[in-house]
Scaffold this motif. Structure first.
Motif: not given
Length: 268
Positions: A194-202, A241-248
């Motif tokens: 869900a955080f990944v979706d929010e990140w890329f929406a922004l 940042w590292d978390f978002i890249m890993t989850a993506t």
């Protein structure tokens, strides 16, 4: 005998990176001499051309136009110095405005007058704006050549009206804080995705116009946050940042996609 400087000495003296110096050479804007051992050395003429190229770039000329202006001509150092003086004058005017504000506030403090919230906000805005501009320049110059920056800025003109990194600063900070508070998370958990979706929406206004060069360069730059020479406020930590890249990556490896161009799913 003419004094000569090697590329390292020119970088140290001018503040330009070695990458930038090699870029100006590759584009034919500067032509340093070579020693018998192949080492680049700059004389007075090469330094004049380098100064001209940098001054014209700062004045807003395209690299193609700079090449045309410098081809087969003796550098008009006097005219370029005048242009640089005009640029410094513009910067000085902005700093003078900040100084006037600071002197006004200092005078009110000396008279024992209270400082209202609006004035405090103005102080913060002026100071932060100057620091952020200098910090971002120090970072970007290390990761993008002048040519890449030019293409990047030209492409960003396609971003819809109303979008800017600064305008979304509060949203980035809020999202970064929520992710930080929720960590650690399993990359493929519902919360993480869900955080990944929010990140890329922004990010969507940027990702809609970004080229692979822009995207991969930006990913490389943020991935190296721990080594930045300055500390601009990006709204999130390196851990986030590292978390978002890993989850993506986990989503993509599982066959999923993110809300962006098709080529993004292949980005490393």
């Amino acid at each position: 005998m003419e004094e000569m400087y090697d590329i390292g000495e020119v970088a140290a003296a001018t503040g330009l990176t070695l990458r930038a110096l090699r870029f100006y050479e590759a584009r034919g804007l500067v032509k340093p001499l070579r020693t018998a051992g192949g080492r680049r050395v700059y004389g007075r003429g090469e330094l004049q051309r380098l100064n001209a190229a940098v001054a014209l770039k700062r004045a807003g000329f395209s690299l193609k136009k700079i090449g045309e202006l410098l081809t087969g001509r003796t550098v008009d150092l006097g005219r370029l110095i005048a242009a640089q003086i005009a640029e410094v004058d513009a910067q000085a005017a902005a700093l003078a405005d900040s100084r006037t504000l600071l002197l006004t506030v200092q005078s009110r403090i000396d008279r024992g007058e209270p400082i209202d919230v609006a004035t405090l906000c103005s102080l913060i805005k002026h100071g932060d704006s100057i620091m952020q501009q200098e910090s971002w320049k120090a970072v970007v110059d290390d990761y993008f050549t002048p040519d890449e920056q030019e293409r990047f800025n030209a492409k960003m003109a396609d971003v819809p009206d109303g979008y800017s990194q600064a305008a979304y600063g509060d949203k980035w900070r809020a999202l970064g804080q929520r992710i930080e508070a929720a960590m650690p998370l399993e990359p493929m958990s519902d919360t993480a995705q869900a955080f990944v979706d929010e990140w890329f929406a922004l990010l969507k206004p940027f990702s809609d116009v970004a080229t692979p060069e822009m995207w991969n360069g930006t990913v490389k730059m943020y991935g190296d946050m721990d080594n930045w020479k300055a500390s601009p406020d990006v709204g999130f930590s390196k851990a986030v940042w590292d978390f978002i890249m890993t989850a993506t990556r986990a989503r993509i490896e599982a066959g999923g996609t993110v809300d962006g161009p098709a080529w993004m799913t292949n980005a490393k």
